[in-house]
Design an enzyme around this catalytic site. Sequence first.
Site, PDB file in Angstrom:
ATOM      1  CG  ASN A 218      16.533  19.313 119.516  1.00 24.27           C
ATOM      2  OD1 ASN A 218      17.527  18.584 119.587  1.00 24.27           O
ATOM      3  ND2 ASN A 218      16.025  19.715 118.372  1.00 24.27           N
TER       4      ASN A 218
ATOM      5  NE  ARG B  96      15.374  16.053 116.492  1.00 24.58           N
ATOM      6  CZ  ARG B  96      16.463  16.436 115.814  1.00 24.58           C
ATOM      7  NH1 ARG B  96      17.301  17.313 116.322  1.00 24.58           N
ATOM      8  NH2 ARG B  96      16.698  15.939 114.614  1.00 24.58           N
TER       9      ARG B  96
ATOM     10  CG  HIS C 282      14.168  15.363 108.684  1.00 26.28           C
ATOM     11  ND1 HIS C 282      14.662  15.528 107.411  1.00 26.28           N
ATOM     12  CD2 HIS C 282      14.859  16.222 109.471  1.00 26.28           C
ATOM     13  CE1 HIS C 282      15.607  16.438 107.415  1.00 26.28           C
ATOM     14  NE2 HIS C 282      15.747  16.879 108.662  1.00 26.28           N
TER      15      HIS C 282
ATOM     16  NE  ARG D  69      23.343  17.144 106.641  1.00 33.65           N
ATOM     17  CZ  ARG D  69      22.216  16.994 107.327  1.00 33.65           C
ATOM     18  NH1 ARG D  69      21.360  16.049 107.002  1.00 33.65           N
ATOM     19  NH2 ARG D  69      21.947  17.764 108.355  1.00 33.65           N
TER      20      ARG D  69
ATOM     21  CD  GLU E 279      11.284  18.665 113.383  1.00 34.43           C
ATOM     22  OE1 GLU E 279      11.569  19.830 113.040  1.00 34.43           O
ATOM     23  OE2 GLU E 279      12.076  17.722 113.298  1.00 34.43           O
TER      24      GLU E 279
END
Length: 399
Positions: free
Chosen positions: A7, A91, A180, A241, A385
Amino acid sequence: MKVLVINTGSSSLKYQLMDMDNEISLAKGLCERIGFYDSVHKYYGKDNYYNKTTKNIKNHLEAIDDMLSYLVNEDYGVIGDINEIDAIGHRVVHGGEKFSKSVVIDNYVLDGIRDCIDLAPLHNPANIIGIEACLQEMPDTPMVAVFDTAFHQTIPMYAYIYAIPFELYEKHAIRKYGFHGTSHKYIANRTSEILKKPLDQINIVSCHLGNGASICAIKQGKSVETSMGFTPLSGLAMGTRSGTIDPALISYIMEKEHMTAEETTNYLNKESGVLGISGVSSDFRDLLKASSEGNERAKLAINVFAYRVKKYIAEYIGVMNGIDALVFTAGIGENNALVRRLITKEMEYMGIKLDVAKNEQAVGIEMNISKKEANVQILVIPTNEELEIARECKIVLNI
Ligand code: AMP
């Protein structure tokens, strides 16, 4: 078989080597501040070995090189030779409409990932650098791209189209994509295993509540709606955010605060969310502490966060005409009993009944926290993940 999961961020490399015969992690690591003179490499090897080194890692190629030297190290490595790595799973953040599932990486796929750079200008270039570095170091090892957006490609058009002129979708591919996806897919599969029911016979609301947070409506195993949109900025209030706001606020903030469009986007991405509301921190552990000490804005931030999650859950239960499971995952979802309690409060009429005592026990572990008589199972499932990416590699490469 062994799968290396990669990743890459603009200045980071996160990796994990998985033994996929037993689905266990053999080693993992993280290189940060790549390109700076004080880059940091944290490595977790066999027998709880941990090593942190600070050195100058000039670029991602050097980071990959460094990673490989750790993995094959005689003392703390976990393989004798890099040829023991059977596959590499990358990823990739954005697959646009091109990629609705994981694919073997070839030149055509690399071009496709490049074509999506406009949609993820910060992420896809970094992912491509990671792929190219691996291609250089291990040209004969098969590689698979696993996209964060792919799981959401089953969302129906009426749910992914924004109510703006349709030409903008045709000209610029402006639509909801969702993110996600790898985590939500892992949650879907694991929920099916826990409930002992086939995936295509269950409806799930999956709440990935970390520093970045999103909710996904999973109907009969497929994503049909999610809270993030064209970018990961929309939906829930997150660490930094804003999540969804009135779109007219953007020009209003620009005018009142004398900001450019870029500054405003940055403001909404990096200085908003629970950090912006509380003025304390983006980290829920700090917020909980401040709130317990009487800080009213920290308390407000926690309440804003929980309230939004609750609203999305109710909306998605409506979208799917009922659910079998409500799942909490990621840093906050896995560890924070108070937030889970706030979210699920007064939802009994929807079949959601939290067992308060079990909820308190569920910290970083897999657990069913609903009352026995409840119609909806409330599950805490630590996400994985990396494992999902490694599984995708196995499936795509048929090994
Ligand atoms: P993630 O992005 O999934 O790593 O999640 C990060 C968020 O999870 C941060 O807001 C953390 O404060 C929160 N978190 C992680 N561990 C805990 C914990 N033990 N208790 C409460 N919140 C936690």
